[in-house]
Motif scaffolding. Structure first.
Motif, PDB file in Angstrom:
ATOM      1  N   GLN A  29      30.319  15.921  -4.349  1.00 13.84           N
ATOM      2  CA  GLN A  29      29.746  15.651  -3.102  1.00 13.84           C
ATOM      3  C   GLN A  29      29.490  16.791  -2.112  1.00 13.84           C
ATOM      4  O   GLN A  29      28.682  17.138  -1.242  1.00 13.84           O
ATOM      5  CB  GLN A  29      30.162  14.424  -2.327  1.00 13.84           C
ATOM      6  N   TYR A  30      30.728  17.765  -2.093  1.00 12.72           N
ATOM      7  CA  TYR A  30      30.849  18.774  -1.605  1.00 12.72           C
ATOM      8  C   TYR A  30      31.454  19.696  -2.377  1.00 12.72           C
ATOM      9  O   TYR A  30      32.251  19.530  -2.985  1.00 12.72           O
ATOM     10  CB  TYR A  30      31.639  18.517  -0.215  1.00 12.72           C
ATOM     11  N   GLY A  34      33.665   9.356  -5.192  1.00 10.42           N
ATOM     12  CA  GLY A  34      33.273  10.833  -5.221  1.00 10.42           C
ATOM     13  C   GLY A  34      34.367  11.700  -4.307  1.00 10.42           C
ATOM     14  O   GLY A  34      34.476  12.959  -4.873  1.00 10.42           O
ATOM     15  N   HIS A  35      34.800  11.040  -3.375  1.00 11.69           N
ATOM     16  CA  HIS A  35      35.944  11.806  -2.789  1.00 11.69           C
ATOM     17  C   HIS A  35      37.399  12.124  -3.694  1.00 11.69           C
ATOM     18  O   HIS A  35      37.990  13.072  -3.767  1.00 11.69           O
ATOM     19  CB  HIS A  35      36.456  11.171  -1.565  1.00 11.69           C
ATOM     20  N   GLU A  93      31.353   6.175  -2.736  1.00 11.58           N
ATOM     21  CA  GLU A  93      31.521   7.417  -1.908  1.00 11.58           C
ATOM     22  C   GLU A  93      33.069   7.811  -2.251  1.00 11.58           C
ATOM     23  O   GLU A  93      33.276   9.075  -2.554  1.00 11.58           O
ATOM     24  CB  GLU A  93      31.009   7.588  -0.530  1.00 11.58           C
ATOM     25  N   ARG A 136      33.997  12.372   6.875  1.00 14.71           N
ATOM     26  CA  ARG A 136      33.343  11.072   6.275  1.00 14.71           C
ATOM     27  C   ARG A 136      34.299   9.845   6.493  1.00 14.71           C
ATOM     28  O   ARG A 136      33.784   8.916   6.829  1.00 14.71           O
ATOM     29  CB  ARG A 136      33.392  11.445   4.650  1.00 14.71           C
TER      30      ARG A 136
END
Length: 192
Positions: free
Chosen positions: A9-10, A67-68, A64, A165
């Protein structure tokens, strides 16, 4: 059903090995306020959420958080890839190494493995949303503590992204909490 994009994601691109840093940030992989617990919490709570917007939010944020979890795993791996015996010993990384080699294992910074008791699903949407808001604040605090302890800019940038986030998730859970309260305020009874 989920669609997996084969990218983080990043971006995580850590150039310098540092097992000490890995020992700290691994708490966001499998610690009590980490990403694994958050994803399981939200993906479990969505089943009893009485409003569609809340179900969607819990699914979106839970996804999400996975994803982290992946980002933190990538960070730990990049910080420990190819460690020598000397680097392991100098950093005090032997206990982790003896148990997991250079694998990535969900645990807190103190070495305690992930425990499902780290996440809650009470079945009461208001209770669960307060839990979620508190969880996001605890994760934000942990990221802030990590930011104070780490100097490597390659590590700091993804951590800053993750902290930001947590703030957004807290706000979104607060918005859904108000909608759940408004919907059920007149009855004081939840029907699922």
């Amino acid at each position: 059903m989920w669609i997996y994009e084969k990218r983080l994601q990043y971006p995580v691109n850590i150039k310098k090995k540092c097992p000490k840093t890995a020992q700290l940030i691994i708490t966001q992989y499998g610690g009590p306020d980490g990403e694994l617990g958050a994803s399981m919490r939200y993906l479990s709570q969505r089943y009893v959420m009485p409003i569609d917007e809340g179900k969607a939010l819990l699914t979106d944020v839970g996804t999400e958080e996975l994803g982290h979890f992946e980002m933190i795993g990538a960070m730990v791996r990049q910080l420990t890839r190819g460690l020598t015996k000397e680097e392991i010993v100098t950093a005090g990384f032997e206990p982790f190494y003896v148990e997991h080699g250079l694998g990535v294992f969900p645990q807190n910074a103190g070495g305690a493995g992930f425990n499902a008791a780290a996440f809650q699903s009470k079945g009461d949407p208001i209770t669960d949303l307060y839990e979620d808001m508190a969880a996001e604040q605890k994760a934000r605090s942990t990221y802030e503590y990590l930011l104070k302890m780490i100097d490597d800019p390659d590590v700091l940038e993804p951590l800053r992204f993750l902290r930001a986030r947590e703030i957004v998730h807290f706000q979104r859970f607060g918005e859904v909490l108000e909608k759940v309260r408004d919907r059920f305020a007149s009855t004081n009874v939840f029907t699922f």
